[in-house]
Scaffold this motif. Sequence first.
Motif, short mmCIF file in Angstrom:
data_model
loop_
_atom_site.label_atom_id
_atom_site.label_comp_id
_atom_site.label_asym_id
_atom_site.label_seq_id
_atom_site.Cartn_x
_atom_site.Cartn_y
_atom_site.Cartn_z
N TYR A 45 -5.21 -9.01 5.53
CA TYR A 45 -4.31 -7.87 5.29
C TYR A 45 -2.84 -8.28 5.27
O TYR A 45 -2.03 -7.64 4.60
CB TYR A 45 -4.61 -6.74 6.30
CG TYR A 45 -6.06 -6.37 6.15
CD1 TYR A 45 -6.51 -5.80 4.96
CD2 TYR A 45 -7.00 -6.69 7.12
CE1 TYR A 45 -7.85 -5.54 4.74
CE2 TYR A 45 -8.35 -6.42 6.92
CZ TYR A 45 -8.76 -5.86 5.72
OH TYR A 45 -10.09 -5.62 5.50
N ASP A 49 -0.35 -7.59 2.11
CA ASP A 49 1.00 -7.07 2.32
C ASP A 49 2.04 -7.93 1.61
O ASP A 49 2.96 -7.41 0.97
CB ASP A 49 1.27 -7.03 3.83
CG ASP A 49 2.53 -6.28 4.18
OD1 ASP A 49 2.71 -5.16 3.68
OD2 ASP A 49 3.35 -6.81 4.95
N GLN A 105 -8.67 3.84 13.68
CA GLN A 105 -7.37 4.05 14.34
C GLN A 105 -6.82 2.73 14.89
O GLN A 105 -5.66 2.40 14.69
CB GLN A 105 -7.63 5.01 15.48
CG GLN A 105 -6.51 5.93 15.76
CD GLN A 105 -6.84 6.74 17.01
OE1 GLN A 105 -7.72 6.39 17.80
NE2 GLN A 105 -6.15 7.82 17.19
N PHE A 108 -5.39 0.47 12.15
CA PHE A 108 -4.04 0.78 11.66
C PHE A 108 -2.98 0.54 12.73
O PHE A 108 -1.83 0.27 12.40
CB PHE A 108 -3.99 2.19 11.06
CG PHE A 108 -4.65 2.21 9.71
CD1 PHE A 108 -4.09 1.50 8.64
CD2 PHE A 108 -5.83 2.88 9.49
CE1 PHE A 108 -4.70 1.46 7.40
CE2 PHE A 108 -6.46 2.86 8.25
CZ PHE A 108 -5.89 2.15 7.20
N THR A 111 -2.33 -3.16 12.14
CA THR A 111 -1.58 -3.47 10.92
C THR A 111 -0.12 -3.01 11.07
O THR A 111 0.79 -3.68 10.61
CB THR A 111 -2.21 -2.84 9.66
OG1 THR A 111 -2.37 -1.45 9.85
CG2 THR A 111 -3.54 -3.48 9.34
N GLU A 112 0.08 -1.90 11.78
CA GLU A 112 1.46 -1.45 11.97
C GLU A 112 2.23 -2.45 12.83
O GLU A 112 3.38 -2.78 12.54
CB GLU A 112 1.45 -0.06 12.63
CG GLU A 112 2.82 0.57 12.60
CD GLU A 112 2.79 2.02 13.09
OE1 GLU A 112 1.81 2.72 12.84
OE2 GLU A 112 3.78 2.41 13.73
N GLN A 117 2.66 -2.87 5.52
CA GLN A 117 2.93 -1.53 4.97
C GLN A 117 1.62 -0.81 4.68
O GLN A 117 0.64 -1.43 4.26
CB GLN A 117 3.76 -1.64 3.69
CG GLN A 117 5.17 -2.16 3.98
CD GLN A 117 5.98 -2.38 2.70
OE1 GLN A 117 5.44 -2.44 1.60
NE2 GLN A 117 7.29 -2.50 2.87
N LYS A 118 1.64 0.49 4.90
CA LYS A 118 0.42 1.29 4.66
C LYS A 118 0.10 1.32 3.17
O LYS A 118 0.99 1.47 2.34
CB LYS A 118 0.66 2.73 5.11
CG LYS A 118 0.31 2.97 6.57
CD LYS A 118 -0.83 3.98 6.68
CE LYS A 118 -1.50 3.91 8.04
NZ LYS A 118 -1.25 5.04 8.87
N THR A 120 -1.10 2.77 -0.46
CA THR A 120 -0.80 4.05 -1.10
C THR A 120 -1.96 5.02 -0.91
O THR A 120 -1.77 6.20 -0.66
CB THR A 120 -0.59 3.85 -2.62
OG1 THR A 120 -0.06 2.55 -2.86
CG2 THR A 120 0.30 4.91 -3.23
N ILE A 122 -5.71 5.38 1.11
CA ILE A 122 -6.71 4.86 2.06
C ILE A 122 -7.92 5.75 1.90
O ILE A 122 -7.83 6.97 2.07
CB ILE A 122 -6.18 4.94 3.50
CG1 ILE A 122 -4.94 4.05 3.65
CG2 ILE A 122 -7.25 4.53 4.50
CD1 ILE A 122 -4.14 4.28 4.92
N SER A 481 8.95 1.44 13.54
CA SER A 481 7.52 1.72 13.48
C SER A 481 6.90 1.86 14.87
O SER A 481 6.04 2.70 15.09
CB SER A 481 6.80 0.64 12.67
OG SER A 481 7.10 -0.60 13.20
#
Length: 489
Positions: A45, A49, A105, A108, A111-112, A117-118, A120, A122, A481
């Motif tokens: 991931y 990114d 949950q 994410f 990843t945060e 970055q999230k 576009t 999911i 963030s």
Amino acid sequence: MALTLFNTLGRTLQPFEPLNAGKVGFYGCGPTVYNYAHIGNLRAYVLHDILVRTLRRAGFAVTHVMNITDVGHLSGDNDEGDDKMLKSAEERGKSVWEVAELYTQRFFQDTEQLNIQKPTVICKATEHIVDMIALIKRIEERGFTYQAGGNLYFDITKFTTYGELGRLRLEDQKAGARIGVDENKRNPQDFVLWFTKSKFENQAMVWDSPWGRGYPGWHIECSAMSIKYLGETFDIHAGGIDHVPIHHTNEIAQSEAATGKHPWVRYWIHNEFLVLDKGKMSKSAGDILTLQALMDAGYEPLDYRYFLLGAHYRSQVQFSYEALTGARNARKSLMDRIRERIKALEDRGSLHALQNQPLPPGFVERKAGAYLRAFNAALEDDLATPRGLAELWGILRDPAVSAEDALRGACNMDEVLGLNLVEEAEKQIPGVNHTESPQLRDAIEALIAERAMAKNVRDFAKADQIRQTLKEQGIILEDRSTETVWRRG
Ligand code: AMP
Ligand code: ZN
């Protein structure tokens, strides 16, 4: 820009040209949410990114789609073994839906923290069963399927270019095929599109379909969701190297069988594995290292991001705490350099403006411009992050580059690297946050904590009021963030 990517389809470096000018459709295989992501998964991931950030900085409008696999993935990618979600739910005494929710949950959160970055879009597999059934019907209508033992299979012999991506030699595979594979399969590489006679009698996730009540095979979700959100042909598809021989090979077969279009995906990008000194990490065997484990050992998530950027995504990386310590030390010195440069700025107040502004006229002709050009060339050369990092070090170390130019260049590079350079460095700068008395600092921190609690209970009026009160005292809050930081405005 002349971005070149190593395309697994063809095994060559190829200039990247999007299907539609100025736009990129990108699909990256997402996590199977039956357990925590391990640090190897997170490598995939971080690569996605870097790719998305590189494309966006080059001016492309990127639609990044990521699936969440919450149904259908068996422990063997080849329809063998246990159902991963079901097994995990049984072990944890939870429902499959609870397991999916929990680990999605957590994923994410990871990843945060890694400043990824999230995407576009999911999309959860369980929310796209209708799309999968519709796609399977198209495959069936075009004659690529057969039913056996209650399941619906894809017949790979009907798809003449099967195995092109992985350069698979089917004869070799047949000869070496293991005994005990599903006896309903006509060929060992045939794969399930829809299970009805489930081998898992207590399967909780089942849906009605033209082939009976059951659930989808694993591969179909990626074909169905990517086509839904990106179209029948799109630009880039990514995943770990392990997906080449089975998952992505089967995705191609079923997508192109359904649409009749070739190629379905134009560029295939695969990251090499992160391995431990004792070998592979296995999420299903529970023998894994998580981001939280690294944090418990005293490392910050961005140390791990820095560690990953130090290797090219196509090289296998061996993880060790020694190597991670090296990355942490390197990142610390990098922050020291940034801090020195910030302190040397003639006008400290210009720092924030400098972060978000286009490069000023003349920048590219100055020495700093050469570092930035070399950085861009490295990233455009198949995302060569190690070389990119070297240029970042170069611009910060070079006495011939002014503090302002060095910071501008570094911030620009950080749009891709995602190391939060200035924010991280600022945390420890005397004079930016810490010149106030300890009492005042404590009072501000207490108000920030109160505001966070207000936001948690959705009392936004109170949260805004606290921000306003502080503003009137000359204190500006910035929501990042994972935290809120403050400075004198
Ligand atoms: P999974 O959650 O098992 O579906 O895997 C998520 C992503 O991680 C996929 O793209 C895999 O190919 C990738 N992956 C799995 N193990 C590793 C590893 N050790 N190193 C790098 N990528 C991995
Ligand atoms: Zn996939």
